[in-house]
Scaffold this motif. Structure first.
Motif, PDB file in Angstrom:
ATOM      1  N   UNK A 191      -1.496   2.231  -9.386  1.00 47.42           N
ATOM      2  CA  UNK A 191      -2.396   2.145  -8.230  1.00 47.42           C
ATOM      3  C   UNK A 191      -1.634   2.139  -6.910  1.00 47.42           C
ATOM      4  N   UNK A 192      -2.302   2.555  -5.841  1.00 52.72           N
ATOM      5  CA  UNK A 192      -1.648   2.619  -4.533  1.00 52.72           C
ATOM      6  C   UNK A 192      -1.812   1.329  -3.729  1.00 52.72           C
ATOM      7  N   UNK A 193      -2.283   0.254  -4.378  1.00 57.76           N
ATOM      8  CA  UNK A 193      -2.312  -1.068  -3.748  1.00 57.76           C
ATOM      9  C   UNK A 193      -1.852  -2.104  -4.765  1.00 57.76           C
ATOM     10  N   UNK A 194      -1.238  -3.150  -4.270  1.00 59.14           N
ATOM     11  CA  UNK A 194      -0.821  -4.253  -5.139  1.00 59.14           C
ATOM     12  C   UNK A 194      -0.763  -5.533  -4.324  1.00 59.14           C
ATOM     13  N   UNK A 195      -1.353  -6.582  -4.870  1.00 59.49           N
ATOM     14  CA  UNK A 195      -1.335  -7.899  -4.238  1.00 59.49           C
ATOM     15  C   UNK A 195      -0.529  -8.849  -5.109  1.00 59.49           C
ATOM     16  N   UNK A 196       0.424  -9.568  -4.503  1.00 59.00           N
ATOM     17  CA  UNK A 196       1.276 -10.504  -5.226  1.00 59.00           C
ATOM     18  C   UNK A 196       1.165 -11.896  -4.607  1.00 59.00           C
ATOM     19  N   UNK A 197       1.252 -12.919  -5.456  1.00 66.98           N
ATOM     20  CA  UNK A 197       1.190 -14.291  -4.948  1.00 66.98           C
ATOM     21  C   UNK A 197       2.077 -15.219  -5.780  1.00 66.98           C
ATOM     22  N   UNK A 211       0.846  -1.193   0.000  1.00 69.47           N
ATOM     23  CA  UNK A 211       0.000   0.000   0.000  1.00 69.47           C
ATOM     24  C   UNK A 211       0.879   1.240   0.000  1.00 69.47           C
ATOM     25  N   UNK A 212       0.377   2.305  -0.626  1.00 70.43           N
ATOM     26  CA  UNK A 212       1.096   3.581  -0.590  1.00 70.43           C
ATOM     27  C   UNK A 212       1.629   3.972  -1.951  1.00 70.43           C
ATOM     28  N   UNK A 213       2.774   4.643  -1.945  1.00 73.20           N
ATOM     29  CA  UNK A 213       3.379   5.146  -3.178  1.00 73.20           C
ATOM     30  C   UNK A 213       4.136   4.008  -3.871  1.00 73.20           C
ATOM     31  N   UNK A 214       3.472   3.361  -4.827  1.00 75.42           N
ATOM     32  CA  UNK A 214       4.059   2.253  -5.575  1.00 75.42           C
ATOM     33  C   UNK A 214       4.598   2.698  -6.926  1.00 75.42           C
TER      34      UNK A 214
END
Length: 442
Positions: free
Chosen positions: A296-302, A263-266
């Motif tokens: 975007x200010x969120x990123x989900x990785x798996x 989250x935040x400044x990506x």
């Protein structure tokens, strides 16, 4: 650079993460408070003597898709990274590890954050002499591990600090490992938190004090979409599960699933973007930015993966690795690698290695000058483009468990050397060489 270093990570909210840390560290406290009985008095130590590792790597790359200049221009970069790792046994059960290193780099592409401070004409295909042409990254990590009397449970906690010219990071985390089935089965859970703060370095032409009378273009240069980021923090939360199994005397396997929430400044504030529906402005041969990268200010990785090691005979081992990666920005990737360690003698081993990688492009990627100003998110960073890569290399290791060779009070236990050549389908290529020395303190 995603290829240079890859990491593992399942997403949970902060409350659940806090519960995990409370559980992990309460186990550590309990383990330390146990009274030493007659059995533990004679148990084998986890680490017999202090170990000192010195690691050094040299990395160099080049290509023509620099993100700093919007997807074109030199990607030339050189990096040298020396690191010390010291593992100190505090008693029979506990080990303190200190890991400290620096990374000193010079980069032609990052020097073009300000391409106009050189006596030569500005161009994305040549470097500038600015302060951002080189920098030093400093990192320190401190970890504490406690093993149970029967060595079937290991609890570890750590904290890390890292700093560079444009960001500062602090991290903390822990892990719990349980061995069972006569130590043939191992289950590990890891959790980490990284709290980063940016010191944004915007392209020079977007800064309020920029002034230059040599701008060439139709009309007045006005990057109307640009505004500085208000949130300069980036937080990452990760949890990993690793399951390892000895299937036979010759065959070992492990699987993992790692998830991370950011989250935040990506976005990277100094990476330019150009819009095809806006007029172009230049100083010399350098295209002035329409805006900076916005993601975007969120990123989900798996990532999900597995390792399989097969001991073919006393000379040859086959090591294989596979990983599938997914994130919600549209990047999907596959990684496969193989190593073939071959023992020349009791002390010397050589091993060829090969690695293949392929990924899809992020939803927000477009090449140089191909984005539209009506888009909300955009990047021309080719690390987020579609590509595949091959890495070829070899390694050489020397091992002496008795550490008979000495340097002062340090006994040399092992030497490991690796070299790899990396080739990416979009033109980036790199060389990396690394060497590691492990010493035992007498």
């Amino acid at each position: 650079m995603e290829e240079k270093q890859e990491v593992a990570v399942v997403v949970i909210n902060m409350r659940k993460l806090a519960h995990i840390f409370i559980f992990v560290f309460s186990l550590a406290t309990f383990g330390q408070s146990k009274k030493t009985d007659s059995i533990s008095t004679y148990k084998k130590r986890v680490l017999e003597t202090a170990e000192v590792d010195f690691l050094m790597s040299y990395y160099t790359q080049d290509g023509n898709n620099a993100a700093v200049s919007g997807g074109i221009g030199t990607e030339e970069l050189t990096d040298i990274t020396p690191t010390f790792v010291i593992a100190i046994p505090l008693n029979s059960d506990d080990v303190l590890t200190v890991d400290a290193g620096i990374s000193a780099y010079s980069s032609a592409s990052s020097s073009n954050i300000n391409p106009f401070d050189s006596s030569n004409p500005a161009s994305p295909y040549s470097d500038s002499s600015g302060a951002s042409a080189s920098d030093v990254w400093v990192n320190g990590n401190f970890s504490y591990a406690h093993s149970s009397d029967d060595r079937n449970n290991i609890v570890e906690g750590h904290i890390s600090v890292a700093s560079e010219y444009d960001y500062f990071s602090i991290g903390f985390g822990g892990s719990y490992t349980h061995l069972f089935n006569e130590k043939n089965t191992e289950l590990t859970i890891k959790a980490n938190v990284f709290l980063d703060t940016w010191n944004p370095q915007y392209p020079i032409e977007l800064r309020p004090d920029f002034s230059n009378t040599n701008i060439i273009g139709s009309g007045i240069y006005d990057p109307f979409k640009y505004e500085a980021f208000t949130d300069e923090s980036r937080n990452s939360y990760s949890i990993s599960f690793i399951f390892s199994q000895i299937l036979s005397k010759n065959f070992q396997a492990s699987v993992f699933i790692d998830l991370v929430q950011q989250n935040g400044l990506l976005s990277t504030p100094h990476q330019r973007v150009y819009f095809q529906d806006q007029p172009d402005f230049f100083i010399d041969d350098f295209h002035l930015a329409d805006d900076v990268e916005r993601l975007p200010d969120t990123r989900f990785k798996m990532p999900i993966g597995a390792r399989f090691n097969y001991f073919l005979n006393e000379r040859l081992t086959i090591r294989t690795y596979y990983r599938y990666y997914y994130d919600d920005w549209g990047v999907n990737s596959h990684t496969a690698s193989i190593e073939l360690p071959f023992k020349i003698s009791e002390k010397f081993t050589v091993y060829p290695l090969y690695r293949y990688y392929t990924q899809t492009a992020a939803d927000y990627f477009a090449p140089y000058n191909a984005h539209l100003s009506t888009e909300t998110f955009y990047t021309s960073d080719y690390d987020l483009s579609e590509f595949n890569s091959n890495q070829y290399g070899f390694g050489f290791s020397y091992t002496d468990i008795f550490a008979s060779a000495h340097i002062w009070k340090l006994g040399l236990k092992s030497i490991d050397f690796r070299y790899g050549y990396y080739d990416r389908s979009n033109g980036l290529y790199a060389h990396i060489a690394s060497v590691g020395f492990k010493f035992l303190l007498d």
